[in-house]
Design a protein around this motif. Structure first.
Motif, PDB file in Angstrom:
ATOM      1  N   LYS A  16       0.809  -1.224   0.000  1.00 14.26           N
ATOM      2  CA  LYS A  16       0.000   0.000   0.000  1.00 14.26           C
ATOM      3  C   LYS A  16       0.838   1.266   0.000  1.00 14.26           C
ATOM      4  CE  LYS A  16      -3.743   0.395   2.343  1.00 14.26           C
ATOM      5  NZ  LYS A  16      -4.772   0.503   3.384  1.00 14.26           N
ATOM      6  N   LEU A  17       2.042   1.179   0.544  1.00 16.19           N
ATOM      7  CA  LEU A  17       2.878   2.368   0.719  1.00 16.19           C
ATOM      8  C   LEU A  17       4.105   2.292  -0.196  1.00 16.19           C
ATOM      9  CD1 LEU A  17       2.697   2.443   4.614  1.00 16.19           C
ATOM     10  CD2 LEU A  17       1.426   3.883   3.029  1.00 16.19           C
ATOM     11  N   PRO A  18       4.657   3.440  -0.559  1.00 11.96           N
ATOM     12  CA  PRO A  18       5.767   3.452  -1.516  1.00 11.96           C
ATOM     13  C   PRO A  18       7.146   3.208  -0.884  1.00 11.96           C
ATOM     14  CG  PRO A  18       5.142   5.691  -0.995  1.00 11.96           C
ATOM     15  CD  PRO A  18       4.184   4.786  -0.254  1.00 11.96           C
ATOM     16  N   ILE A  19       7.233   2.280   0.058  1.00 12.99           N
ATOM     17  CA  ILE A  19       8.528   1.928   0.640  1.00 12.99           C
ATOM     18  C   ILE A  19       8.635   0.410   0.756  1.00 12.99           C
ATOM     19  CG2 ILE A  19       8.826   4.113   1.877  1.00 12.99           C
ATOM     20  CD1 ILE A  19       7.955   2.742   4.414  1.00 12.99           C
ATOM     21  N   THR A  20       9.837  -0.065   0.997  1.00 14.02           N
ATOM     22  CA  THR A  20      10.073  -1.510   1.033  1.00 14.02           C
ATOM     23  C   THR A  20       9.518  -2.146   2.300  1.00 14.02           C
ATOM     24  OG1 THR A  20      12.191  -1.318   2.157  1.00 14.02           O
ATOM     25  CG2 THR A  20      12.221  -1.201  -0.271  1.00 14.02           C
TER      26      THR A  20
END
Length: 105
Positions: A38-42
């Motif tokens: 959902k989020l733009p991080i690993t």
């Protein structure tokens, strides 16, 4: 909640990514992998942020099968809000006293 416990909570809440994680977990419990979707991080970065949130008592984890799922601990958020309201009320009282003194001069 004392100032010593409030400061780390506010520091954790001050990070935009951790805030986004709390918002997502407020919608439903989720694993680090689901949050990474959902989020733009690993997933690894999510796991580090979750560790910070868990260390200050804002989230808890529970194993469900092979998955570690996280949930928001509303009681800690409510306690933080109460403490901030108390601090605000204390400042309001001080400002009223200062205003009264200034007007008497």
């Amino acid at each position: 909640m004392t100032t010593n416990t409030l400061v780390p909570v506010l520091a954790a809440l001050g990070d935009e990514t951790r805030w986004s994680i709390l918002v997502a977990l407020g919608e439903r419990d989720a694993s680090a992998s689901a949050l990474a979707g959902k989020l733009p991080i690993t997933r690894q970065a999510i796991a580090k942020h979750l560790a910070v949130l868990q260390a200050v008592g804002l989230v808890a984890s529970a194993r469900r099968g092979r998955e570690l799922r996280y949930r928001v601990l509303g009681s800690q958020l409510s306690e933080t809000a109460r403490k901030l309201e108390q601090i605000g009320a204390d400042w309001d009282r001080r400002l009223v006293a200062i205003k009264r003194i200034a007007e008497e001069l």
